[in-house]
Design a protein around this motif. Sequence first.
Motif, short mmCIF file in Angstrom:
data_model
loop_
_atom_site.label_atom_id
_atom_site.label_comp_id
_atom_site.label_asym_id
_atom_site.label_seq_id
_atom_site.Cartn_x
_atom_site.Cartn_y
_atom_site.Cartn_z
N THR A 35 -16.74 -5.47 -6.12
CA THR A 35 -17.15 -4.08 -6.26
C THR A 35 -18.14 -3.69 -5.17
OG1 THR A 35 -16.83 -4.12 -8.64
CG2 THR A 35 -18.33 -2.44 -7.79
N ILE A 36 -17.87 -2.54 -4.55
CA ILE A 36 -18.83 -1.90 -3.65
C ILE A 36 -19.49 -0.80 -4.48
CG2 ILE A 36 -19.14 -0.52 -1.57
CD1 ILE A 36 -16.61 -1.92 -0.46
N ALA A 37 -20.79 -0.93 -4.70
CA ALA A 37 -21.47 0.03 -5.57
C ALA A 37 -21.50 1.41 -4.93
CB ALA A 37 -22.90 -0.44 -5.84
N THR A 38 -21.17 2.42 -5.71
CA THR A 38 -21.28 3.81 -5.27
C THR A 38 -22.02 4.56 -6.37
OG1 THR A 38 -19.17 4.44 -6.31
CG2 THR A 38 -19.08 3.77 -4.00
N GLU A 39 -22.54 5.73 -6.04
CA GLU A 39 -23.18 6.54 -7.08
C GLU A 39 -22.96 8.01 -6.78
OE1 GLU A 39 -27.33 5.66 -7.15
OE2 GLU A 39 -27.70 6.48 -5.18
N GLN A 40 -23.02 8.80 -7.83
CA GLN A 40 -22.89 10.23 -7.72
C GLN A 40 -24.10 10.80 -6.99
OE1 GLN A 40 -21.62 11.15 -11.85
NE2 GLN A 40 -21.91 13.28 -11.23
N ILE A 41 -23.90 11.74 -6.09
CA ILE A 41 -25.03 12.37 -5.39
C ILE A 41 -25.65 13.45 -6.29
CG2 ILE A 41 -25.72 13.74 -3.40
CD1 ILE A 41 -23.34 12.42 -1.89
N ASP A 42 -24.84 14.43 -6.66
CA ASP A 42 -25.32 15.50 -7.54
C ASP A 42 -24.85 15.21 -8.95
OD1 ASP A 42 -26.57 17.05 -5.55
OD2 ASP A 42 -24.62 17.86 -4.95
N LYS A 43 -25.78 15.06 -9.87
CA LYS A 43 -25.42 14.73 -11.24
C LYS A 43 -25.47 15.98 -12.12
CE LYS A 43 -26.77 10.05 -10.46
NZ LYS A 43 -27.69 8.98 -10.56
N GLY A 44 -24.77 15.91 -13.22
CA GLY A 44 -24.80 17.03 -14.16
C GLY A 44 -23.41 17.48 -14.51
N ARG A 45 -23.33 18.39 -15.47
CA ARG A 45 -22.04 18.87 -15.96
C ARG A 45 -21.26 19.56 -14.85
NH1 ARG A 45 -21.34 19.45 -21.59
NH2 ARG A 45 -19.87 21.15 -21.23
N GLY A 46 -19.96 19.27 -14.80
CA GLY A 46 -19.08 19.93 -13.85
C GLY A 46 -19.10 19.34 -12.45
N LYS A 47 -19.97 18.39 -12.19
CA LYS A 47 -20.02 17.76 -10.87
C LYS A 47 -18.93 16.70 -10.77
CE LYS A 47 -23.77 19.91 -9.60
NZ LYS A 47 -23.78 20.93 -8.54
N LEU A 48 -18.38 16.54 -9.58
CA LEU A 48 -17.39 15.49 -9.37
C LEU A 48 -18.00 14.13 -9.66
CD1 LEU A 48 -15.73 16.63 -6.02
CD2 LEU A 48 -14.71 16.68 -8.29
N LYS A 49 -17.22 13.27 -10.28
CA LYS A 49 -17.68 11.90 -10.55
C LYS A 49 -17.57 11.07 -9.27
CE LYS A 49 -18.25 12.48 -14.97
NZ LYS A 49 -19.61 12.63 -15.47
N ALA A 50 -18.43 10.08 -9.15
CA ALA A 50 -18.37 9.18 -8.00
C ALA A 50 -17.04 8.44 -8.01
CB ALA A 50 -19.52 8.18 -8.07
N VAL A 51 -16.52 8.18 -6.83
CA VAL A 51 -15.26 7.43 -6.71
C VAL A 51 -15.57 5.97 -6.39
CG1 VAL A 51 -13.96 9.45 -5.95
CG2 VAL A 51 -15.03 7.97 -4.25
N SER A 52 -14.56 5.12 -6.55
CA SER A 52 -14.69 3.70 -6.23
C SER A 52 -14.28 3.45 -4.79
CB SER A 52 -13.80 2.86 -7.15
OG SER A 52 -14.16 3.05 -8.49
N MET A 53 -14.86 2.45 -4.19
CA MET A 53 -14.47 2.02 -2.85
C MET A 53 -13.99 0.58 -2.94
SD MET A 53 -15.09 4.39 -0.52
CE MET A 53 -15.15 3.41 0.97
#
Length: 69
Positions: A35-53
């Motif tokens: 796993t390559i760790a990724t994280e969401q930049i902008d959090k909250g309702r309606g924001k795109l979820k982080a994707v996997s790499m």
Amino acid sequence: MKCECIKAVNEKLAARNTRLALTITLTQQLDDFPTIATEQIDKGRGKLKAVSMIPTFCPFCGVKCREEG
Ligand SMILES: [Zn+2]
């Protein structure tokens, strides 16, 4: 992964009660990658979820992880 590094590394890490986090893909064939760790930049309702790499090359031995489909 085409190589056996995940298995070999996990065997060594087991003595330290540790194993690699794996990302499993279901594309052409079931396959797993370190796993390559990724994280969401902008959090909250309606924001795109982080994707996997997934890596293109094995981070342990440098062999290409899989043929391009
Ligand atoms: Zn490898």
